[in-house]
Enzyme design. Structure first.
Site, mmCIF file in Angstrom:
data_model
loop_
_atom_site.group_PDB
_atom_site.id
_atom_site.type_symbol
_atom_site.label_atom_id
_atom_site.label_comp_id
_atom_site.label_asym_id
_atom_site.label_seq_id
_atom_site.Cartn_x
_atom_site.Cartn_y
_atom_site.Cartn_z
ATOM 1 N N GLY A 1 0.826 -1.210 0.000
ATOM 2 C CA GLY A 1 0.000 0.000 0.000
ATOM 3 C C GLY A 1 0.857 1.255 0.000
ATOM 4 O O GLY A 1 0.517 2.262 -0.633
ATOM 5 N N ASP A 2 1.970 1.195 0.689
ATOM 6 C CA ASP A 2 2.870 2.358 0.727
ATOM 7 C C ASP A 2 3.532 2.568 -0.640
ATOM 8 O O ASP A 2 3.698 3.708 -1.087
ATOM 9 C CB ASP A 2 3.934 2.174 1.807
ATOM 10 C CG ASP A 2 3.307 1.923 3.166
ATOM 11 O OD1 ASP A 2 2.216 2.454 3.413
ATOM 12 O OD2 ASP A 2 3.908 1.170 3.961
HETATM 13 O O1 RIB Z 1 2.606 -0.459 5.672
HETATM 14 C C1 RIB Z 1 3.653 -1.232 6.212
HETATM 15 C C2 RIB Z 1 4.188 -0.579 7.439
HETATM 16 O O2 RIB Z 1 3.186 -0.598 8.433
HETATM 17 C C3 RIB Z 1 5.375 -1.281 8.061
HETATM 18 O O3 RIB Z 1 6.601 -0.835 7.540
HETATM 19 C C4 RIB Z 1 5.194 -1.004 9.536
HETATM 20 O O4 RIB Z 1 6.149 -0.147 10.060
HETATM 21 C C5 RIB Z 1 3.803 -0.418 9.677
HETATM 22 O O5 RIB Z 1 3.837 0.930 9.869
#
Ligand code: RIB
Length: 298
Positions: free
Chosen positions: A245-246
């Site tokens: 998602g990031d």
């Molecule tokens: O979206 C993944 C992230 O969620 C991980 O890196 C962890 O740190 C949490 O924040």
């Protein structure tokens, strides 16, 4: 430095255990493999946008500890401007405990630490005044800070993307004009609606925002006004979905900052997120622009 993409969000140290399967409550699963990695939704999103070529500035908080220095060093090595990351006294850097199973699915618990203590600094207004760009915010930092910063950014003519992860408190009121990017479980939590298409329409109407719902291997559902468009998933050999998602949100923000339409930016982000799952770790699998273009050519 001005920024194409201003990321407001968390910086964590991820303590990751790869296990054959996620244990049930009260159960012990052996044969795990351990790794310590840089993470946090904000930091991951900042790295995702930077690797794709955006000029990125990060707003967040770390503790005055080795973990904070480790988290910051990673961002600096990626070319991210960290001058607006506060070092918060008497608070530890955020920590995430992550279990990843053989299918690449995960379970995450976060101790927020310094992430929960950030405020809007005077320097933030100066960055907004330095020129329009894209603000990308996620919710491992206080929601009231995100909402006030998002409103300031919209007023200053910036595009705003809010990744409502983890799911926000019920009744959160979003700044109209932003792009919201929930995943399926966040979408359900925000609307109380199980049908994805109904939920994106409802959230778009209630918020006045454009909705980009990320559906994992099923791709993306994009709702702008009355129109709903589906972008198909990209087939990959998934190793680890942590941070997918990031990867999506960082690529989306970079695409918008580069002048792509929302639909074009969503297509690029959909591919970037899918390919990121082929490598273990939240940041390790984030692609450079050259890698993304080469993979997309096939
Ligand atoms: O979206 C993944 C992230 O969620 C991980 O890196 C962890 O740190 C949490 O924040």
């Amino acid at each position: 430095m001005s920024a194409d993409v201003l990321v407001l969000g968390s910086l964590n140290v991820d303590l990751v255990m790869r296990v054959p399967r996620i244990p049930q409550v009260g159960e012990t699963v052996a044969d795990g493999r351990f790794a310590r990695r840089r993470g946090g939704k904000g930091a991951n999103q900042a790295v995702a946008a930077a690797r794709l070529g955006a000029r990125v500035r990060m707003v967040g908080g770390v503790g005055a500890d080795d973990e904070g220095r480790y988290a910051l060093a990673g961002l600096v090595a990626e070319g991210v401007d960290t001058s607006l990351v506060e070092v918060v006294p008497d608070q530890p850097t955020g920590t995430a405990l992550i279990l990843v199973d053989d299918a690449g699915d995960n379970l995450i618990a976060v101790a927020s630490g310094a992430n929960a203590c950030i405020a809007v600094s005077a320097g933030f207004a100066d960055v907004l005044a330095s020129g329009p760009g894209v603000l990308l915010a996620s919710l491992e930092v206080p929601v009231d800070v995100v909402l006030s910063v998002a409103a300031m950014a919209l007023d200053a003519g910036w595009a705003v993307v809010v990744n409502p992860a983890p799911a926000p408190p019920p009744g959160t009121s979003w700044p109209a004009g932003a792009v919201l990017t929930p995943n399926q479980s966040e979408l359900q939590s925000m609307t109380g609606e199980g049908d994805v298409e109904t939920a994106v329409r409802q959230l778009a109407t209630d918020s006045g925002c454009r909705i980009v719902a990320t559906l994992g291997a099923e791709g993306v559902l994009l709702c702008t006004g009355d129109t709903v468009e589906r972008v198909a998933g990209v087939p990959v050999q998934c190793v680890d979905t942590t941070g997918a998602g990031d990867a999506f949100n960082g690529a989306l923000a970079m695409g918008l900052a580069a002048g792509l339409s929302l639909t074009e930016a969503v297509r690029q982000a959909n591919a970037a997120a899918a390919y990121s799952t082929e490598t273990a770790g939240a940041q390790e699998g984030l692609l450079t622009l050259a890698q993304l273009q080469s993979r997309s050519r096939g």
